[in-house]
Design a protein around this motif. Structure first.
Motif, PDB file in Angstrom:
ATOM      1  N   VAL A  46       6.107 -33.105 -40.296  1.00 42.43           N
ATOM      2  CA  VAL A  46       5.150 -32.347 -40.785  1.00 42.43           C
ATOM      3  C   VAL A  46       3.833 -32.065 -39.610  1.00 42.43           C
ATOM      4  N   VAL A  47       3.287 -31.394 -39.784  1.00 44.36           N
ATOM      5  CA  VAL A  47       2.001 -31.132 -38.978  1.00 44.36           C
ATOM      6  C   VAL A  47       0.712 -30.337 -39.952  1.00 44.36           C
ATOM      7  N   LYS A  48      -0.558 -31.343 -39.773  1.00 43.86           N
ATOM      8  CA  LYS A  48      -1.297 -30.905 -40.922  1.00 43.86           C
ATOM      9  C   LYS A  48      -2.247 -29.724 -40.462  1.00 43.86           C
ATOM     10  N   GLN A  49      -2.694 -29.116 -41.499  1.00 46.38           N
ATOM     11  CA  GLN A  49      -3.306 -27.909 -40.857  1.00 46.38           C
ATOM     12  C   GLN A  49      -4.219 -28.253 -39.727  1.00 46.38           C
ATOM     13  N   GLN A  50      -5.354 -27.144 -39.390  1.00 43.66           N
ATOM     14  CA  GLN A  50      -5.811 -27.350 -38.152  1.00 43.66           C
ATOM     15  C   GLN A  50      -5.112 -28.658 -36.359  1.00 43.66           C
ATOM     16  N   HIS A  51      -4.172 -28.215 -36.745  1.00 44.82           N
ATOM     17  CA  HIS A  51      -3.604 -29.305 -35.500  1.00 44.82           C
ATOM     18  C   HIS A  51      -2.273 -28.191 -35.491  1.00 44.82           C
ATOM     19  N   ALA A  52      -2.041 -29.018 -33.816  1.00 44.40           N
ATOM     20  CA  ALA A  52      -0.358 -28.329 -33.062  1.00 44.40           C
ATOM     21  C   ALA A  52      -0.025 -29.854 -32.599  1.00 44.40           C
ATOM     22  N   VAL A  53       0.985 -29.413 -32.650  1.00 43.19           N
ATOM     23  CA  VAL A  53       2.184 -31.072 -32.018  1.00 43.19           C
ATOM     24  C   VAL A  53       2.980 -30.278 -30.844  1.00 43.19           C
ATOM     25  N   ILE A  54       2.855 -30.966 -29.411  1.00 41.76           N
ATOM     26  CA  ILE A  54       3.999 -30.429 -28.657  1.00 41.76           C
ATOM     27  C   ILE A  54       4.567 -31.023 -28.050  1.00 41.76           C
ATOM     28  N   ILE A  55       5.788 -30.685 -28.555  1.00 45.29           N
ATOM     29  CA  ILE A  55       6.857 -30.784 -27.888  1.00 45.29           C
ATOM     30  C   ILE A  55       7.731 -30.870 -26.870  1.00 45.29           C
ATOM     31  N   GLU A  56       8.208 -32.400 -26.312  1.00 41.94           N
ATOM     32  CA  GLU A  56       8.653 -32.276 -24.920  1.00 41.94           C
ATOM     33  C   GLU A  56      10.051 -32.763 -25.014  1.00 41.94           C
ATOM     34  N   ARG A  57      11.201 -32.012 -24.501  1.00 44.85           N
ATOM     35  CA  ARG A  57      12.178 -32.281 -24.460  1.00 44.85           C
ATOM     36  C   ARG A  57      12.854 -32.878 -23.029  1.00 44.85           C
ATOM     37  N   LEU A  58      13.206 -34.175 -23.406  1.00 43.90           N
ATOM     38  CA  LEU A  58      13.808 -35.106 -21.693  1.00 43.90           C
ATOM     39  C   LEU A  58      12.785 -35.309 -21.341  1.00 43.90           C
ATOM     40  N   GLY A  59      11.374 -34.759 -21.718  1.00 41.39           N
ATOM     41  CA  GLY A  59      10.356 -35.175 -20.937  1.00 41.39           C
ATOM     42  C   GLY A  59       9.271 -33.958 -20.233  1.00 41.39           C
ATOM     43  N   LYS A  60       9.673 -33.205 -20.230  1.00 44.98           N
ATOM     44  CA  LYS A  60       9.468 -31.590 -20.027  1.00 44.98           C
ATOM     45  C   LYS A  60       9.290 -31.111 -21.452  1.00 44.98           C
ATOM     46  N   PHE A  61       8.091 -30.599 -21.182  1.00 46.46           N
ATOM     47  CA  PHE A  61       7.448 -29.734 -22.491  1.00 46.46           C
ATOM     48  C   PHE A  61       8.697 -28.765 -22.259  1.00 46.46           C
ATOM     49  N   ASN A  62       8.998 -28.529 -23.598  1.00 44.64           N
ATOM     50  CA  ASN A  62       9.314 -28.014 -24.850  1.00 44.64           C
ATOM     51  C   ASN A  62       8.465 -26.455 -25.153  1.00 44.64           C
ATOM     52  N   ARG A  63       7.976 -27.265 -26.126  1.00 45.74           N
ATOM     53  CA  ARG A  63       7.576 -25.803 -26.971  1.00 45.74           C
ATOM     54  C   ARG A  63       5.963 -26.693 -28.135  1.00 45.74           C
ATOM     55  N   PHE A  64       5.811 -26.203 -28.896  1.00 43.28           N
ATOM     56  CA  PHE A  64       4.268 -26.799 -29.674  1.00 43.28           C
ATOM     57  C   PHE A  64       4.400 -25.456 -30.689  1.00 43.28           C
ATOM     58  N   VAL A  65       3.979 -26.133 -31.700  1.00 44.66           N
ATOM     59  CA  VAL A  65       3.605 -25.776 -33.911  1.00 44.66           C
ATOM     60  C   VAL A  65       3.397 -26.157 -33.706  1.00 44.66           C
ATOM     61  N   GLY A  66       2.170 -25.109 -34.700  1.00 45.75           N
ATOM     62  CA  GLY A  66       1.272 -25.410 -35.675  1.00 45.75           C
ATOM     63  C   GLY A  66       1.545 -26.238 -37.054  1.00 45.75           C
ATOM     64  N   ALA A  67       0.350 -26.209 -37.652  1.00 44.66           N
ATOM     65  CA  ALA A  67       0.863 -26.919 -39.569  1.00 44.66           C
ATOM     66  C   ALA A  67       2.257 -26.017 -40.422  1.00 44.66           C
ATOM     67  N   GLY A  68       2.774 -27.560 -40.667  1.00 43.37           N
ATOM     68  CA  GLY A  68       4.422 -27.062 -41.743  1.00 43.37           C
ATOM     69  C   GLY A  68       5.138 -27.734 -41.345  1.00 43.37           C
ATOM     70  N   THR A  72      -0.477 -35.090 -31.180  1.00 46.26           N
ATOM     71  CA  THR A  72      -1.013 -33.841 -31.447  1.00 46.26           C
ATOM     72  C   THR A  72      -2.461 -33.790 -31.376  1.00 46.26           C
ATOM     73  N   VAL A  73      -2.604 -32.042 -31.779  1.00 43.98           N
ATOM     74  CA  VAL A  73      -3.608 -31.213 -30.754  1.00 43.98           C
ATOM     75  C   VAL A  73      -4.883 -31.010 -31.699  1.00 43.98           C
ATOM     76  N   SER A  74      -5.389 -31.447 -31.913  1.00 43.40           N
ATOM     77  CA  SER A  74      -6.632 -31.275 -33.058  1.00 43.40           C
ATOM     78  C   SER A  74      -7.607 -29.975 -32.908  1.00 43.40           C
ATOM     79  N   LEU A  75      -7.552 -29.415 -33.485  1.00 50.49           N
ATOM     80  CA  LEU A  75      -8.093 -28.033 -33.054  1.00 50.49           C
ATOM     81  C   LEU A  75      -8.927 -27.370 -33.246  1.00 50.49           C
ATOM     82  N   ARG A  76     -10.400 -28.303 -34.427  1.00 51.71           N
ATOM     83  CA  ARG A  76     -10.688 -28.712 -35.070  1.00 51.71           C
ATOM     84  C   ARG A  76     -12.302 -28.664 -34.163  1.00 51.71           C
TER      85      ARG A  76
END
Length: 202
Positions: free
Chosen positions: A25-47, A61-65
């Motif tokens: 779960v990603v908290k409000q006002q944050h985004a999580v960067i997902i890497e697949r096998l060591g390489k950037f794949n996507r980032f996801v927001g709250a939820g 986890t990147v703070s958007l505050r």
């Protein structure tokens, strides 16, 4: 019988570990960067989100505050007076997504700097200090007091462009205090006192 029970328990524990690793779960006002096998794949927001266990990991986890940075510097005015400025700056990771994820502020804020939060604070301080030390010497002491808000806005516009390259947005830059050398302050107080005496005499 015992061997079957042990196998079942191990099986349940492995499934539980896979589920725990794959759901998050990603908290409000944050985004999580997902890497697949060591390489950037996507980032996801709250939820609530799912990732592939063992193959994908949460890189950060990147703070958007909005964050705040305050510091003090010394600069010289056009009339060669050294003054102290207290600066307050507010900034946050750029929310824009760009044409692709790698152009987004979230991507740049993590991959452009080794220690994003600490380095950005220092980088921003250097940018603002450099801009003020280029700008203030074109103003007299009286003009700095009269135009401090305009000076801060100009600096904010200049530094915003530099920070955008690192995935950050500079919200505002404020000059919260201007301090004078004691001898200059004493001299100004004497001048003001003399003016009040003349007005009283009239």
């Amino acid at each position: 019988m015992v061997g079957g029970l042990v196998f079942f328990i191990i099986f349940i524990l492995v499934i539980a570990a896979i589920i725990k690793d794959g759901l998050f779960v990603v908290k409000q006002q944050h985004a999580v960067i997902i890497e697949r096998l060591g390489k950037f794949n996507r980032f996801v927001g709250a939820g609530f989100h799912v990732k592939i266990p063992f193959f994908e990991r949460k890189a950060t986890t990147v703070s958007l505050r909005t964050m705040k940075n305050g510091f003090s510097i010394d600069v010289k005015t056009e009339d060669n007076v050294t003054i102290g400025l207290d600066i307050s700056a507010q900034y946050h990771v750029d929310y824009s997504l760009g044409n692709n994820p790698m152009e987004s502020g979230i991507f740049k804020s993590y991959y452009m700097l080794q220690q994003p939060v600490a380095q950005m604070r220092e980088q921003m301080k250097d940018f603002i200090t450099d801009a003020l030390r280029s700008s203030i010497p074109t103003y007299s002491l009286d003009e700095v007091f009269a135009k401090k808000d305009d000076i801060a806005k100009d600096v904010n516009a200049t530094v915003s462009e530099q920070m955008a390259a690192y995935g950050f947005t500079l919200v505002s830059t404020l000059i919260t205090r201007i301090s004078l050398p004691k001898e200059v302050e004493d001299s100004m107080n004497q001048i003001n006192s003399a003016q009040r005496v003349r007005l009283a005499a009239q």
